[in-house]
Design a protein around this motif. Structure first.
Motif, mmCIF file in Angstrom:
data_model
loop_
_atom_site.group_PDB
_atom_site.id
_atom_site.type_symbol
_atom_site.label_atom_id
_atom_site.label_comp_id
_atom_site.label_asym_id
_atom_site.label_seq_id
_atom_site.Cartn_x
_atom_site.Cartn_y
_atom_site.Cartn_z
ATOM 1 N N PRO A 159 44.234 56.826 57.327
ATOM 2 C CA PRO A 159 45.085 58.061 56.417
ATOM 3 C C PRO A 159 44.226 58.367 55.352
ATOM 4 O O PRO A 159 44.163 59.688 55.116
ATOM 5 C CB PRO A 159 46.158 57.257 55.920
ATOM 6 C CG PRO A 159 46.520 55.975 56.684
ATOM 7 C CD PRO A 159 45.273 55.721 57.456
ATOM 8 N N GLU A 160 43.370 57.453 54.485
ATOM 9 C CA GLU A 160 42.688 57.880 53.372
ATOM 10 C C GLU A 160 41.443 58.907 53.765
ATOM 11 O O GLU A 160 41.266 59.702 53.200
ATOM 12 C CB GLU A 160 42.230 57.053 52.362
ATOM 13 C CG GLU A 160 41.163 56.107 53.214
ATOM 14 C CD GLU A 160 41.739 54.825 53.834
ATOM 15 O OE1 GLU A 160 43.089 54.915 54.239
ATOM 16 O OE2 GLU A 160 41.052 53.859 54.178
ATOM 17 N N VAL A 161 41.091 58.858 54.979
ATOM 18 C CA VAL A 161 39.923 59.407 55.628
ATOM 19 C C VAL A 161 40.375 61.032 55.790
ATOM 20 O O VAL A 161 39.906 61.981 55.294
ATOM 21 C CB VAL A 161 39.342 58.780 56.780
ATOM 22 C CG1 VAL A 161 38.394 59.821 57.159
ATOM 23 C CG2 VAL A 161 38.747 57.677 56.434
ATOM 24 N N ILE A 162 41.682 61.013 56.292
ATOM 25 C CA ILE A 162 42.113 62.237 56.724
ATOM 26 C C ILE A 162 42.461 63.127 55.427
ATOM 27 O O ILE A 162 42.059 64.285 55.245
ATOM 28 C CB ILE A 162 43.573 62.084 57.326
ATOM 29 C CG1 ILE A 162 43.199 61.438 58.713
ATOM 30 C CG2 ILE A 162 43.963 63.435 57.869
ATOM 31 C CD1 ILE A 162 44.416 60.717 59.359
ATOM 32 N N ALA A 163 43.170 62.217 54.438
ATOM 33 C CA ALA A 163 43.478 62.758 53.197
ATOM 34 C C ALA A 163 42.257 63.340 52.362
ATOM 35 O O ALA A 163 42.275 64.392 51.693
ATOM 36 C CB ALA A 163 44.283 61.851 52.325
ATOM 37 N N LEU A 213 47.188 63.988 63.103
ATOM 38 C CA LEU A 213 46.744 63.715 61.674
ATOM 39 C C LEU A 213 47.878 63.829 61.096
ATOM 40 O O LEU A 213 48.325 62.956 59.948
ATOM 41 C CB LEU A 213 45.776 64.659 61.152
ATOM 42 C CG LEU A 213 44.345 64.563 62.272
ATOM 43 C CD1 LEU A 213 43.278 65.504 61.608
ATOM 44 C CD2 LEU A 213 43.851 63.371 62.304
ATOM 45 N N LYS A 214 48.762 64.717 60.816
ATOM 46 C CA LYS A 214 49.834 64.850 60.110
ATOM 47 C C LYS A 214 50.884 63.622 60.286
ATOM 48 O O LYS A 214 51.398 62.981 59.502
ATOM 49 C CB LYS A 214 50.714 65.940 60.508
ATOM 50 C CG LYS A 214 50.239 67.172 59.871
ATOM 51 C CD LYS A 214 51.313 68.531 60.243
ATOM 52 C CE LYS A 214 50.344 69.598 60.785
ATOM 53 N NZ LYS A 214 51.230 70.626 61.561
ATOM 54 N N LEU A 217 49.422 60.719 58.363
ATOM 55 C CA LEU A 217 49.717 60.803 56.932
ATOM 56 C C LEU A 217 51.151 60.529 56.652
ATOM 57 O O LEU A 217 51.278 60.067 55.264
ATOM 58 C CB LEU A 217 49.322 62.202 56.359
ATOM 59 C CG LEU A 217 47.605 62.277 56.251
ATOM 60 C CD1 LEU A 217 47.396 63.775 55.817
ATOM 61 C CD2 LEU A 217 47.215 61.197 55.258
ATOM 62 N N THR A 218 51.950 60.689 57.418
ATOM 63 C CA THR A 218 53.268 60.608 57.024
ATOM 64 C C THR A 218 53.957 59.050 57.104
ATOM 65 O O THR A 218 54.801 58.710 56.928
ATOM 66 C CB THR A 218 54.337 61.184 58.124
ATOM 67 O OG1 THR A 218 54.205 61.109 59.389
ATOM 68 C CG2 THR A 218 54.445 62.776 57.742
ATOM 69 N N ASP A 220 53.035 57.074 55.544
ATOM 70 C CA ASP A 220 53.309 56.457 54.183
ATOM 71 C C ASP A 220 54.755 55.870 53.711
ATOM 72 O O ASP A 220 54.832 54.928 53.269
ATOM 73 C CB ASP A 220 52.850 57.640 53.483
ATOM 74 C CG ASP A 220 52.721 57.107 51.788
ATOM 75 O OD1 ASP A 220 52.835 56.065 51.486
ATOM 76 O OD2 ASP A 220 52.857 58.007 50.997
ATOM 77 N N PHE A 256 49.183 50.981 55.291
ATOM 78 C CA PHE A 256 48.811 52.344 55.211
ATOM 79 C C PHE A 256 48.029 52.615 53.661
ATOM 80 O O PHE A 256 47.073 53.142 53.666
ATOM 81 C CB PHE A 256 50.112 52.899 54.651
ATOM 82 C CG PHE A 256 49.935 54.556 54.493
ATOM 83 C CD1 PHE A 256 49.836 55.459 55.727
ATOM 84 C CD2 PHE A 256 49.884 55.192 53.340
ATOM 85 C CE1 PHE A 256 49.544 56.809 55.462
ATOM 86 C CE2 PHE A 256 49.755 56.357 52.964
ATOM 87 C CZ PHE A 256 49.569 57.471 54.225
#
Lengths: 892, 508
Positions: A159-163, A213-214, A217-218, A220, A256
Motif C-alpha cells: 500500500p505505501e508503494v502505491i500511495a 490499487l484502489k 489502499l482501502t 486501511d 497495512f
C-alpha cells in the motif's frame, strides 16, 4: 561465485528511459545516458552471492539504450505452482516463506530492496528450493528513476508503494523526492504471494489495475486484511482451515501499516518459523582471495581421499562458476541479442518506419508513433548451453583439474594438450577468442591464483605465455605482489574529507577513458574519486599529477567491484615503474628519464634519432604523457591490457623499449616529416598495432644491456630480506632491480653530462658479462653459453696505440681517437675500421680514458647510423683493477 | 505532504557511541546526515582516523554504526511510508487520480498491460515488401516501380509543356498590352491582366498538381495491393497468376518517351574518399567522401547505364527495411506547401514517393534549422531525405557554429544515430547552387566550418550510439571548379585525422 551446478543461465532485457534533448549536467558536460548509469550500478550486484538469490552475471548495452541482463535462472517458478490451482501444503508454504525471507534478509544487508517480488520472480531450482530473480532491478535503476516502466507488479505492490505514487527525479528536486521503498514493502508482497499459495489461486484477477490499487489502499479501514482478502475472493473456508502459525504469518506480512509490519530480518526470528528455521544453516560467504581471513580455515578433507573423485562421470563444466561458463558461452558464439530475438522478446521495427516527420531546432520531434517494441517484456530467456557443451565435449577431465605440481611442458601429454600447445603459438587475439584454449587457461589460472602466493612463481611463468582476460585483475595483482589485509588498509584511509586536490580530480575524471561504459558511469566516477583520493591521502610525500587518473583506470576497470584491490595494485605499480614521478617537483626525475629515453632511441635507431634531433623533436615534447601514465593516456583500455600484460613482467626499464617500439612503428612518417608535422602527428597518436609493439619492445629489451638504462633516480634496490621473498623467476634478463652495487656498477653522473651524451653508458660489470659470454643470447638461453659463436659484441678502444699495447681487453680493437676521423668526419680507413664496419648492427662498446672523447666518438658513430653504440662507464680505469686487461705477447 | 517530508528527510541525527578505555568511559558523538549515501565501512574508518580512536574498538564501532544507520533508515522509511498513506487517507492525494496514474503507466510501458497491438498496416507491408524484394520477384517489383516512374515523368513533361505554352501565350499578350500602355490602356489594365495571368497559371498548376496527386495516389494504392497479392500468391503457388508473370519477365525497362527536358550536362564527377579515425584513445573508423555532384543525382534514375542503375536500385530496395539506411540532406526554404527550387526538382525525380507523410502543419512555416523527413522506397540511392530549412543567411559569409542550419545538421546526425541511418550526404557549402558572392575564400571558410562542426558532431555521436562506423558524404555543387574541389579535398585531411595508409614493406 558458486559453481553452476544444475542451474541455467537466463537473460532478460529492458530499455532505459531516453534522456531529454540537449540537457547538460551541472558540470556543463553532456548527461550520462541512463543505460550507462544502470550498467554502473549493476556491477555491485555481481558480488551478491547467496543460495537463495539468482546470481547476476553480466549486463550489456545494446543499441538505443537497450540493456540485457544475464543472471542465473531456473525454468520453474511459483507461477507454475499457482497455475495448478491447488492450495499448497502448509509446511511447504512455511519453507518457501522462510527461504524467501533468507534471500530478502541477505539483500537488505547489502542495502538492496527487491520491490518486484511476484510468483514468477520466485524461481524453483530442481531440488525445490527457491531462488529470487530480478532482485536487483530496483537497485540498478536507481529505484525506478532510470526506466519508464514501474518496478513491481500491480497485485503485489505494498500500500505505501502505491500511495507514494510514481516520481521521477527529473521532475522533482532531489530533496523533495520521497524515500525509496524500504525492506518492509517486500514483506507485503511476500504476504500476498503466500496468500495466493495457500488459496491456490491468484488474487485480483477480475479487477483492472486501477481498481486493484484502489482496493489495496482501502484495506486501511479494515481490521483484518487477511479475512477481507479471503472474503473478497470467496475462499473463507480454506482460510479457516489454515493452521494458526500460517495465519499468523499471513497477518504479519499483510499488516497495512508499514510501521507495524516486521522487516524480513525480524520476521525470520519470529516463532512461526520455529519448526522450519532449524532445517537451514545460516549462509556464510566463502572468503575470497586477498581477504584477511584464512581461506582454508574451514576446508576439511574427507577421511577417504578417494571420496573426492567419486563421481567420475560428473559434468565438469557444471562445476565451474556461472561467470566462467557464461564467458565461455560467449566465446563459443553465444549472442545475447540473437537469443532474445529468436524468442521474440526483442521485436524491433524497421527503423524507417519509426522516423519522425518533423524536427524542431531544439530537437523536439513530431509524427513519431510510440514504438511498441520499447515496451517492457520481462520474460527471461534461458540461454542454451548446448553449443558450448558440444564445443567442449572432447575436453577431458584432466583439463578441468590440471596438476600444478610438475613442470607441464616437459611431460608428454594427450592430444588435446598438443593442440593446446599448438594454439599457444597463434596470435594473442585468436587465443583470446578460442573457447577450449581459454577454458584451459582460466582453469589453470584459477587454480594457481587460489594457491597464491605459494604458486607465485608458476603464475609468473604462465603469465609469460598469456593472461586469460577473465582472470586478468587477480593475475595482475599477483604479478604486482599484492598481499595482506588490503581491505582493512583501504577502509582505514579517509576518502571523504575534502582535500585541495579534489577539484583537479573532479575535472580529470570525466575526461578519463570515458568511451568505456564502466568508467563513464556515475558509479565509476565515484570509485575513481575514492581510489584516487585514497592514493593521494596515503602518499603524503607524493602529489596528484594529471595522468594519475589514467594510470588508475586499468586497475579500476579490472577490479571494479573491489576498490581495495584496485588501490593496492596501483600502490604497488607506481613505485615499481614510476618511482618518484609524482613528487611535487619531479623535473629531475622526468628529465633524467627522458634523457635515457633519447639515448635509447639513439642506441636502437640512430637514423631516427639523428632525424629527430635535427628537427628538434625531443622526447620532452611528446613522451611525458607516455611515461607518466605508462601509456594509459595514449591507448584505449583493450590495448593497455595487452601492453601491460607484458610490461608487468618486465622491470622498470621496459617502458623505454615500448617507447622506442612505438616510435619505430611511426618511423617512416617521422623520417619523412619536419617538426610541425611531427607535433601534429603526436597530438593525436595514430593507431598503433599493439601486438607488434609488444613483440618489438621485448626484442629491443633483449638487445639492451642492463646498465644502459641505469637511472640514479630509479627505485633503490629492495633491501635484502625483502628480495629474499621475491624469488620470482626472471622474465627477460632480470626481474629484480639492479643487483647490489659494486665498484663495477654504473656511477651516477650529473644530468647535464648525461644530456650531453648521445649514447648510453654501460657498466663495467655488464661489459665483463657480455664479453665473457660473447653471445647475444645473454638474456634468455643459458645453454647457448657453451657454443663459441661469432662474437656479437665489439669493444673499441680509442686510447692511443701505445696505451693499447700496454694492456687491453682481449678481442677489442684499437682506433685511436686522435686519428680516427678525417676533418670531414669520415673514417680514416684502416684495418680496424674495417672490422668496425663489419660489426655494424652488433653491440659496440667504446672505451677510453677520457670520457669526453668516448662520448664524441660514440656520437660520431651514431651520426654514421651505427646502431647499438654504448660507452663504457668510467672508462678503462674501471677495468684495470679487475685484471682482465691482457698484454699481447710481443710479435717480433 | 511536502512539509511532512521535509521534516524527516535530510535530517541530521546524532550517533552516540560509548566505550571504555581502562576505567575511563568515553563517548563519541557523530552527527550523521540522513539518508546516508556513503557505505558504513568507509565511515568507520574515517571516524577511527579522525578521532584517533583505539584500534580495539574498531569492530565494535563498525557494528554499532551500521546498526544505528540501519535502524534510523528503517525509521525514516516507515515515517515516509506512513506519511504518504496518511496523505491518501486524508484526501490530500486523490485516490482515483493516483490509481489511474499507476494504471496509465502500466498500460503505456509494459507489454503485459498494454492494449493489444492494432495491426499496423505499415509494418505488415514492411514485412511483405522485405520478403518480396529478397525473392526472385524483386525485379518485377522494380520494373513496375520504374513504369510508374516513367508515367509520372510523362505527366510532368506534359505539365511543363503546357505551362510553357501558357507562359508564352501570356507573354505575347502582355507584350501587346505593354505596347498599348499609355495609349488605350492604363496601368490598372496591365495590372489586372497580370493578375489574370497569374491566376490562370495558378489554376493550371493546381490542376496539374491535383492530377499528379491523384495518379500518384492511384499508383501507390495499385502498387501496394499488387505487392500484397503477389506475396499471397507466392505463399501458395497453386493458384498463381502473378508468379507466372514473374517468370515471363517484362524483361526491359520501358523506355521513357521523353528524355527529360533538362539536358543533363555530363560534367566530370569528381570524387575523393578518406578513411578517418575519431576519438582520443578508442578510435572509431568512419568513411568520408567528398563529391562534386548534384544532390539530386542520388535520387535520379540515370538512363544511360541501365544495368548499373538497376543494381543500385536493387541495393537500395534491399536495404529499405534494414538497419543501414542512406539519407540525404536537402536544403529548402521555409514554405512547406509551395513549389519551387530544389523542391520542384526533387518532386520531378521523386515521382511517386511511397511513404511520404506530409505534415499537417501546412500553411504554417517552419523555421531555419528545423527539418522535415520524407521516406522513399523508389529513389536510386537514398531512403530518407531530410529537408532542412535554411534562410538567405546561409549565403552570407559570416555564419557561425551556432547557426540554425548547423544545429539542424546536428539534429539530423542525431536522428541518423537513433534510426540507423549509416550513410548520410550533406551539402558541404550549405548551398545547392553557386552564385556570384560565393568567392573562393567564402567557399574555403564555409567548408572549414562545416567540416569542423560535422567532426564535432561525429565525435558526439560516438557517445550517443557507442561508436558505429558511418559514411558521411560531403557534396559540393557541380559548378565548382576542379581547382576549388582539390583545395577542399586538401583541407579535409587537415581537419579530420586520416588513418595511416598500410604500407607493405618487406621485412628487414
Amino acid at each position: 561465485m558458486f559453481p553452476l551446478k544444475d542451474a541455467e543461465i537466463g537473460a532478460f532485457t529492458f530499455f532505459a528511459s531516453a534522456l531529454p534533448h540537449d540537457v547538460c549536467g551541472s558540470n556543463g558536460l553532456p548527461l550520462t545516458p541512463n543505460s550507462i548509469k544502470i550498467l554502473g550500478r549493476f556491477q555491485i550486484l555481481k558480488t551478491i552471492t547467496h543460495p537463495r538469490l539468482c546470481q547476476y552475471v553480466d549486463i550489456s548495452r545494446g543499441k538505443h539504450e537497450r540493456l540485457v541482463v544475464v543472471a542465473e535462472h531456473c525454468e520453474r517458478s511459483l507461477e507454475d505452482l499457482l497455475r495448478e490451482r491447488k492450495p499448497m501444503s502448509y509446511s511447504k508454504v512455511l519453507c518457501i516463506a522462510f527461504e524467501v525471507l533468507q534471500g530478502l534478509q541477505y539483500m537488505n544487508k547489502h542495502g538492496i530492496v527487491h520491490r518486484a517480488l511476484s510468483p514468477h520472480n520466485i524461481l524453483l531450482d530442481p531440488k525445490g528450493h527457491i531462488k529470487l530473480a530480478k532482485f536487483g532491478l530496483y537497485h540498478m535503476t536507481a529505484h525506478g528513476d532510470d526506466v519508464d516502466f514501474p518496478i513491481g507488479y500491480p497485485s503485489y505492490l505494498a500500500p505505501e508503494v502505491i500511495a507514494q505514487g510514481l516520481f521521477k527525479t527529473t521532475d522533482h528536486i532531489p530533496s523533495e523526492k520521497p524515500l525509496p521503498s524500504g525492506p518492509k514493502s517486500d514483506v507485503w508482497s511476500l504476504g500476498i504471494i503466500l496468500f495466493e499459495l495457500c488459496m491456490g489461486r491468484k488474487l485480483f484477477q477480475s479487477l483492472d489495475i486501477s481498481e486493484r490499487l484502489k482496493f489495496l489502499l482501502t484495506l486501511d479501514c479494515v481490521d483484518d486484511t487477511v479475512i477481507v482478502l479471503a472474503e473478497e475472493h470467496g475462499c473463507l473456508d480454506i482460510m479457516k482451515e489454515l493452521p494458526e502459525n500460517v495465519t499468523n504469518l499471513l497477518k504479519k506480512c499483510l499488516t497495512f501499516h508499514p510501521s507495524k509490519r516486521p522487516t524480513p530480518d525480524e520476521l525470520m526470528q519470529d516463532k512461526v518459523f520455529s519448526e522450519v528455521s532449524p532445517l537451514y544453516t545460516p549462509f556464510t560467504k566463502p572468503t575470497s582471495l586477498f581477504s584477511s581471513s584464512l581461506r582454508c580455515a574451514d576446508l576439511t578433507l574427507p577421511e577417504d581421499i578417494s571420496q573426492l573423485c567419486k563421481d567420475i562421470n560428473s559434468d565438469y563444466l557444471a562445476e565451474r562458476s556461472i561467470e566462467e561458463v557464461y564467458y565461455l558461452w560467449c566465446l563459443a558464439g553465444g549472442d545475447l541479442e540473437k537469443e532474445l530475438v529468436n524468442k521474440e522478446i526483442i521485436r524491433s521495427k524497421p527503423p524507417i518506419c519509426t522516423l519522425p516527420n518533423l524536427l524542431f531546432e531544439d530537437g523536439e520531434s513530431f509524427g513519431q508513433s510510440r514504438d511498441r517494441s520499447s515496451l517492457l517484456d520481462d520474460t527471461t530467456v534461458t540461454l542454451s548451453l548446448c553449443q558450448l557443451r558440444n564445443r567442449l565435449k572432447d575436453v577431458g577431465g584432466e583439463a578441468f583439474y590440471p596438476l600444478l605440481e610438475d613442470d607441464q611442458s616437459n611431460l608428454p601429454h594427450s592430444n588435446s594438450n598438443n593442440e593446446l600447445s599448438a594454439a599457444a603459438t597463434l596470435p594473442l587475439i585468436i587465443r583470446e577468442r578460442d573457447t577450449e584454449y581459454q577454458l584451459n587457461r582460466i582453469i589453470l589460472f584459477d587454480r594457481l591464483l587460489k594457491a597464491y602466493p605459494y604458486k607465485k612463481n608458476q603464475i609468473w611463468k604462465e603469465a609469460r605465455v598469456d593472461i586469460p582476460p577473465l582472470m586478468r585483475g587477480l593475475t595482475w595483482a599477483a604479478l604486482l605482489g599484492v598481499e595482506g589485509a588490503i581491505h582493512a588498509k583501504y577502509d582505514a584511509i579517509d576518502k571523504d574529507t575534502p582535500i585541495p586536490t579534489d577539484r583537479q580530480i573532479e575535472v580529470d575524471i570525466p575526461r578519463c577513458h570515458q568511451y568505456d561504459e564502466l568508467l563513464s558511469s556515475p558509479e565509476g566516477h565515484a570509485k575513481f574519486r575514492r581510489v584516487l583520493k585514497a592514493w593521494v591521502v596515503s602518499h603524503p610525500d607524493l602529489v596528484y599529477w594529471q595522468g594519475l587518473d589514467s594510470l588508475c583506470a586499468p586497475f579500476l576497470y579490472l577490479n571494479f567491484n573491489n576498490e581495495a584491490l584496485a588501490y593496492a595494485c596501483m600502490s604497488a605499480f607506481i613505485p615499481k615503474y614510476l618511482y618518484n614521478f609524482f613528487l611535487k617537483d619531479n623535473s629531475h626525475v622526468i628529465q633524467e628519464y627522458l634523457t635515457v629515453f633519447s639515448q635509447m632511441i639513439a642506441f636502437h635507431d640512430p637514423e631516427l634519432s639523428n632525424h629527430l634531433n635535427e628537427i628538434g623533436f625531443i622526447p620532452d615534447l611528446y613522451a611525458i604523457p607516455w611515461f607518466l601514465t605508462m601509456f594509459t593516456h595514449v591507448f584505449p583500455l583493450h590495448k593497455i591490457f595487452h601492453l601491460w600484460d607484458t610490461l608487468l613482467l618486465g622491470n622498470s626499464s621496459f617502458p623505454f623499449c615500448i617507447g622506442v617500439a612505438i616510435l619505430q612503428q611511426l618511423r617512416d612518417r617521422l623520417l619523412a616529416n619536419g617538426f610541425n608535422e611531427c607535433i601534429l602527428l603526436f597530438s593525436d597518436l595514430p593507431e598503433i598495432d599493439i601486438e607488434r609493439c609488444v613483440r618489438e619492445s621485448v626484442n629491443l629489451f633483449c638487445w639492451t644491456p642492463k646498465s644502459a638504462t641505469y637511472r640514479q633516480h630509479a627505485q633503490p634496490p629492495k633491501s635484502a630480506p625483502d628480495s629474499g621473498v621475491r624469488s620470482s623467476a626472471p622474465y627477460f634478463s632480470s626481474e629484480c632491480p639492479d643487483p647490489p652495487k659494486t665498484d663495477l656498477s654504473r656511477e651516477s653522473i650529473s644530468l647535464n653530462d648525461l644530456k650531453s651524451e648521445v649514447s648510453p653508458r654501460i657498466s663495467a660489470e655488464d661489459l665483463i658479462d657480455l664479453c665473457e659470454l660473447t653471445v647475444t643470447g645473454h638474456f634468455k638461453t643459458p645453454t647457448k653459453k657453451t657454443k663459441p659463436s661469432k662474437p656479437k659484441l665489439l669493444v673499441v678502444d680509442i686510447r692511443s696505440s701505445e696505451d693499447f699495447i700496454r694492456g687491453h681487453i682481449s678481442g677489442s680493437i684499437n682506433i685511436p681517437f686522435s686519428t680516427a676521423f678525417t676533418a670531414e668526419g669520415e673514417f680514416n680507413q684502416g684495418p680496424c675500421t674495417a672490422v668496425l664496419q663489419s660489426f655494424k648492427g652488433k653491440v659496440i662498446v667504446i672505451m677510453g680514458h677520457v670520457a669526453k672523447h668516448t662520448a664524441e666518438f660514440a656520437a660520431h658513430l651514431v651520426k654514421m647510423k651505427y646502431p647499438r653504440i654504448c660507452i663504457l662507464d668510467g672508462g678503462i680505469n674501471k677495468i684495470k683493477p679487475t685484471g682482465l686487461l691482457t698484454i699481447p705477447s710481443p710479435q717480433i | 505532504m511536502k512539509k511532512n517530508r521535509e521534516r524527516f528527510c535530510n535530517r541530521e541525527r546524532e550517533f552516540v557511541y560509548k566505550f571504555k578505555v581502562g576505567s575511563q568511559c568515553l563517548e563519541l558523538k557523530v552527527p550523521l546526515k540522513f539518508p546516508v549515501e556513503e557505505d558504513a565501512s568507509h565511515l568507520h574508518g574515517r571516524l577511527m582516523l579522525l578521532h584517533n580512536l583505539p584500534c580495539f574498538i574498531e569492530n565494535d564501532l563498525k557494528e554499532a554504526l551500521s546498526q544505528f544507520i540501519e535502524e534510523e533508515s528503517l525509521r525514516d522509511y516507515d515515517r515516509d511510508a506512513e506519511a504518504s498513506l496518511e496523505a491518501v487517507k486524508s484526501g490530500e492525494v486523490d485516490l482515483h487520480q493516483l490509481a489511474s496514474t499507476w494504471a496509465k503507466v502500466y498500460a503505456e510501458t509494459t507489454l503485459e498491460h498494454a492494449r493489444p497491438e492494432e495491426p499496423s498496416w505499415d509494418e505488415d507491408f514492411a514485412d511483405v515488401y522485405h520478403d518480396l524484394i529478397h525473392s526472385p520477384a524483386s525485379e518485377t517489383l522494380l520494373n513496375l516501380e520504374h513504369n510508374y516512374f516513367v508515367s509520372i515523368s510523362e505527366l510532368i513533361g506534359e505539365r511543363d509543356v503546357e505551362l510553357k505554352k501558357l507562359r508564352e501565350r501570356q507573354g505575347i499578350e502582355m507584350e501587346k498590352v505593354m505596347q498599348e500602355l499609355g495609349k488605350s490602356l492604363t496601368d490598372q489594365d496591365v495590372n489586372s491582366l497580370a493578375a489574370q495571368h497569374f491566376e490562370s497559371q495558378q489554376d493550371l498548376e493546381n490542376k496539374w498538381t491535383n492530377e499528379l496527386k491523384q495518379s500518384t495516389a492511384i499508383q501507390k494504392q495499385e502498387y501496394q495491393e499488387w505487392v500484397i497479392k503477389l506475396h499471397q500468391d507466392l505463399k501458395n503457388p497453386n493458384n498463381s497468376s502473378l508468379s507466372e508473370e514473374i517468370k515471363v519477365q517484362p524483361s526491359q525497362f520501358r523506355e521513357s518517351v521523353e528524355a527529360n527536358g533538362r539536358i543533363y550536362e555530363e560534367q566530370r564527377k569528381l570524387e575523393e574518399s578518406f578513411t578517418i579515425h575519431l576519438g582520443a584513445q578508442l578510435k572509431t573508423m568512419h568513411n568520408l567522401r567528398l563529391l562534386r555532384a548534384d544532390m539530386l543525382d542520388f535520387c535520379k534514375h540515370k538512363r544511360n547505364h541501365r544495368s548499373g542503375v538497376k543494381l543500385h536500385r536493387l541495393q537500395t530496395a534491399l536495404s529499405l527495411y534494414s538497419t543501414s539506411l542512406c539519407g540525404l540532406v536537402l536544403l529548402v526554404d521555409n514554405r512547406i506547401n509551395s513549389y519551387s527550387g530544389i523542391k520542384r526538382d526533387g518532386n520531378r525525380n521523386g515521382g511517386r514517393d511511397d511513404k511520404t507523410k506530409n505534415t499537417d502543419r501546412n500553411y504554417l512555416n517552419i523555421l531555419p534549422g528545423e527539418f522535415y523527413i520524407t521516406r522513399h522506397s523508389n529513389l536510386s540511392e537514398i531512403h530518407v531525405a531530410f529537408h532542412l530549412c535554411v534562410d538567405d543567411n546561409v549565403k552570407s559569409g559570416n555564419i557561425t557554429a551556432r547557426d540554425p542550419a548547423i544545429m539542424g545538421l546536428r539534429n539530423i546526425l542525431k536522428v541518423c544515430c537513433t534510426h540507423d541511418i549509416t550513410t548520410i550526404s550533406i551539402p558541404l557549402l550549405l548551398v545547392h547552387d553557386m552564385s556570384e558572392e560565393m568567392t573562393i575564400p567564402w567557399c574555403l571558410k564555409r567548408a572549414e566550418l562545416v567540416f569542423k562542426c560535422v567532426k564535432g558532431f561525429m565525435m558526439e555521436m560516438a557517445s550517443w550510439d557507442g561508436g558505429i562506423s558511418r559514411t558521411v558524404q560531403f557534396l559540393v555543387p557541380q559548378s565548382i571548379s576542379e581547382e576549388m574541389f582539390y583545395q577542399l579535398s586538401n583541407m579535409l585531411p587537415q581537419i579530420f585525422r586520416v588513418s595511416s595508409t598500410l604500407t607493405l614493406t618487406s621485412k628487414h
